[in-house]
Motif scaffolding. Structure first.
Motif, PDB file in Angstrom:
ATOM      1  N   UNK A 116      44.886  16.664  39.256  1.00  0.00           N
ATOM      2  CA  UNK A 116      45.002  18.117  39.278  1.00  0.00           C
ATOM      3  C   UNK A 116      46.404  18.559  39.650  1.00  0.00           C
ATOM      4  N   UNK A 153      41.067  16.139  35.516  1.00  0.00           N
ATOM      5  CA  UNK A 153      39.880  15.488  34.956  1.00  0.00           C
ATOM      6  C   UNK A 153      38.724  16.146  35.699  1.00  0.00           C
ATOM      7  N   UNK A 154      37.643  16.419  34.977  1.00  0.00           N
ATOM      8  CA  UNK A 154      36.512  17.072  35.630  1.00  0.00           C
ATOM      9  C   UNK A 154      35.830  16.117  36.598  1.00  0.00           C
ATOM     10  N   UNK A 176      45.816  22.036  46.893  1.00  0.00           N
ATOM     11  CA  UNK A 176      45.405  21.858  45.504  1.00  0.00           C
ATOM     12  C   UNK A 176      44.615  23.083  45.065  1.00  0.00           C
ATOM     13  N   UNK A 177      45.102  23.724  44.046  1.00  0.00           N
ATOM     14  CA  UNK A 177      44.411  24.909  43.553  1.00  0.00           C
ATOM     15  C   UNK A 177      43.478  24.490  42.419  1.00  0.00           C
ATOM     16  N   UNK A 178      42.531  25.369  42.082  1.00  0.00           N
ATOM     17  CA  UNK A 178      41.604  25.028  40.988  1.00  0.00           C
ATOM     18  C   UNK A 178      42.384  24.718  39.727  1.00  0.00           C
ATOM     19  N   UNK A 180      37.638  35.266  34.683  1.00  0.00           N
ATOM     20  CA  UNK A 180      37.485  33.855  35.027  1.00  0.00           C
ATOM     21  C   UNK A 180      36.887  33.531  36.398  1.00  0.00           C
ATOM     22  N   UNK A 181      36.846  34.510  37.318  1.00  0.00           N
ATOM     23  CA  UNK A 181      36.394  34.211  38.682  1.00  0.00           C
ATOM     24  C   UNK A 181      35.023  33.540  38.756  1.00  0.00           C
ATOM     25  N   UNK A 182      34.984  32.410  39.422  1.00  0.00           N
ATOM     26  CA  UNK A 182      33.725  31.704  39.618  1.00  0.00           C
ATOM     27  C   UNK A 182      33.256  30.845  38.469  1.00  0.00           C
ATOM     28  N   UNK A 183      33.924  30.987  37.314  1.00  0.00           N
ATOM     29  CA  UNK A 183      33.506  30.190  36.165  1.00  0.00           C
ATOM     30  C   UNK A 183      34.212  28.844  36.148  1.00  0.00           C
ATOM     31  N   UNK A 184      33.534  27.839  35.642  1.00  0.00           N
ATOM     32  CA  UNK A 184      34.113  26.505  35.570  1.00  0.00           C
ATOM     33  C   UNK A 184      35.292  26.485  34.602  1.00  0.00           C
ATOM     34  N   UNK A 185      36.456  25.984  35.071  1.00  0.00           N
ATOM     35  CA  UNK A 185      37.635  25.905  34.204  1.00  0.00           C
ATOM     36  C   UNK A 185      37.316  25.066  32.964  1.00  0.00           C
ATOM     37  N   UNK A 186      36.483  24.052  33.131  1.00  0.00           N
ATOM     38  CA  UNK A 186      36.129  23.182  32.006  1.00  0.00           C
ATOM     39  C   UNK A 186      35.318  23.962  30.964  1.00  0.00           C
ATOM     40  N   UNK A 237      35.971  40.858  42.229  1.00  0.00           N
ATOM     41  CA  UNK A 237      37.048  40.186  42.965  1.00  0.00           C
ATOM     42  C   UNK A 237      37.712  39.132  42.089  1.00  0.00           C
ATOM     43  N   UNK A 277      38.994  35.868  42.431  1.00  0.00           N
ATOM     44  CA  UNK A 277      38.927  34.788  43.426  1.00  0.00           C
ATOM     45  C   UNK A 277      40.155  33.894  43.476  1.00  0.00           C
ATOM     46  N   UNK A 294      37.832  26.896  47.377  1.00  0.00           N
ATOM     47  CA  UNK A 294      37.394  27.518  46.121  1.00  0.00           C
ATOM     48  C   UNK A 294      37.458  26.469  45.023  1.00  0.00           C
ATOM     49  N   UNK A 341      35.719  26.327  41.662  1.00  0.00           N
ATOM     50  CA  UNK A 341      34.837  26.893  40.629  1.00  0.00           C
ATOM     51  C   UNK A 341      34.180  25.875  39.711  1.00  0.00           C
ATOM     52  N   UNK A 342      34.708  24.691  39.662  1.00  0.00           N
ATOM     53  CA  UNK A 342      34.095  23.677  38.800  1.00  0.00           C
ATOM     54  C   UNK A 342      32.774  23.218  39.420  1.00  0.00           C
ATOM     55  N   UNK A 368      30.497  28.576  42.159  1.00  0.00           N
ATOM     56  CA  UNK A 368      31.201  29.824  41.824  1.00  0.00           C
ATOM     57  C   UNK A 368      31.703  30.667  42.989  1.00  0.00           C
TER      58      UNK A 368
END
Lengths: 206, 186
Positions: free
Chosen positions: A74, A80-81, A111-113, A150-156, B114, B116, B130, B132-133, B136
């Motif tokens: 990351x 990688x997921x 480490x950020x998302x 995008x908030x809360x949603x899986x980047x993948x 928000x 996030x 945080x 998100x993967x 949420x």
DNA sequence: AGGTTACTTTATAAAGC
DNA sequence: GCTTTAAAAAGTAACCT
């Protein structure tokens, strides 16, 4: 005095053996995931720090090694997921997630998302899509980010949907099933994110 | 403009107590209709009250954990019912066992969506988790009041870890202030 | 395609492995 | 650290019609 010396020797010796095993695991996993050398090196550096700061007692070498690879990938911008990581690790997903949070917290790794765009090149390549659809997928994700969808949603999941949408927009053959296969994201999720990406793109469509 | 504090709802209260008397859980499992007891799985006997709805974990030591109640009054009411059931089974129970609230879970709505990602950076990565993967919600550990807040993209939040009813109020006040200070609210 | 169920996260006590 | 209980949030997933 002799006992203290022996303890130190024993500690240093065990740490060396520990490190040797961990570096082997990191190499094995990084290779299996097709990660570049710099990621393997970063993971090794993180593992050494974890060992130096006594984060190992209480957890497995394999779990910490896996977390280091997850974090390093990351940090290098080639994420990688967690599912992909778990597939090449001997440790189960839940423990990797737990250990990863612990290592990040203790070593204060910022480490950020993962950015969804970072998954696009790999997915597009696996699906043999054109450069153009890859760029369109990234564009869709940039727009979604600006609109704050995008908030809360899986980047993948977002990346998978963007790649699917981009392929359709450039008239390239792909199916939700194919994208689902390479991204390991359900078709339902790809469909849901796909609609949201298009809505963010122009308040209408569907 | 509605006040986020008015949207606070207590969702679950966890409390512990004890009857000051050792128990034979095997026998209790027979005498208490609806009791679940699987010592191979877990050392506590599970007993559920219907009104108020709650679940109690009763241990051999006589210590009891009550969870699932929607208010502190409900916790006292549910435990009161259990104390009476035990007395009805000729089991001596202290006069007024001390009941300690251990955790209160509340939900609330900040009323605005928000971002996030921005919030994670604004609140400081050291107090935030945080991922998100995996989940949420953004996890924020607040110092004062000492609670953990889960923040979602919808603006809905969960406050947990507090022991007092007003911890949720204080937490909402504080988080709204911090988010506004960052210019990230609505 | 949709609906239901269920799992992910947070906190917390209890007794024991 | 794990086991069990409860509840909310929102996303993801499996299964069935």
């Amino acid at each position: 005095r002799l006992r203290k010396w022996n303890e130190r020797f024993r500690t240093r010796d065990s740490k060396e053996r520990n490190l040797k095993q961990a570096l082997g695991e990191i190499d094995r996993m990084a290779s299996a995931l097709g990660l570049p050398d710099n990621v393997r090196e970063t993971a090794s550096v993180i593992y050494r720090r974890a060992l130096d700061e006594d984060l190992l007692p209480g957890r497995s070498i394999e779990g910490v090694s896996t977390s280091c690879v997850y974090a390093a990938a990351r940090m290098a911008g080639v994420p990688r997921s967690l599912d992909e990581i778990a597939d090449v690790s001997r440790v189960e997903k839940a423990e990797i997630a737990r250990t990863y949070r612990y290592v990040v917290r203790e070593l204060k790794l910022e480490v950020k998302p993962a950015d969804p765009e970072q998954y696009v090149p790999r997915f597009a390549s696996d699906l043999e899509l054109s450069e153009e659809s890859e760029m369109r997928a990234k564009g869709l994700l940039k727009n979604a980010k600006e609109k704050g969808v995008h908030s809360g949603k899986s980047p993948v999941g977002l990346a998978a949907a963007a790649v699917y949408a981009a392929a359709l927009l450039t008239n390239e053959k792909t199916t939700q099933a194919a994208v689902s296969e390479v991204a390991d994201i359900s078709e339902v999720t790809i469909r849901n994110r796909y609609h949201e990406l298009l809505e963010a793109e122009d308040g209408l469509v569907a | 403009m509605t006040n986020p504090a008015d949207s606070i709802e207590i969702q679950n209260v966890v409390a512990s107590t004890g009857i000051g008397q050792e128990l034979d859980l095997e026998a209790l499992a027979e005498d208490l209709p609806g009791a679940d007891f699987n010592p191979d799985n877990f050392p506590g006997l599970v007993y559920r009250t219907q009104e108020p709805k709650a679940a109690a974990l009763i241990f051999r030591s006589g210590k009891i954990v009550c969870t699932g109640a929607k208010s502190i009054d409900d916790v006292h009411e549910a435990l009161g019912i259990i104390f009476e059931k035990l007395r009805g089974l000729q089991i001596p129970v202290e006069e007024d066992p001390e009941i300690t609230v251990q955790n209160i879970v509340s939900s609330a709505d900040l009323g605005h969506n928000l971002n996030l990602n921005a919030l994670a950076i604004g609140l400081g990565l050291e107090d935030v988790e945080y991922e998100p993967e995996q989940f949420p919600g953004l996890v924020y550990r607040m110092d004062e009041p000492e609670v953990v807040i889960l923040l979602f993209g919808s603006g809905k939040i969960v406050i947990t870890g507090g022991k007092r009813t007003d911890d949720a109020e204080g937490a909402v006040e504080e988080i709204v202030e911090r988010i506004e200070g960052l210019g990230l609210l609505g």
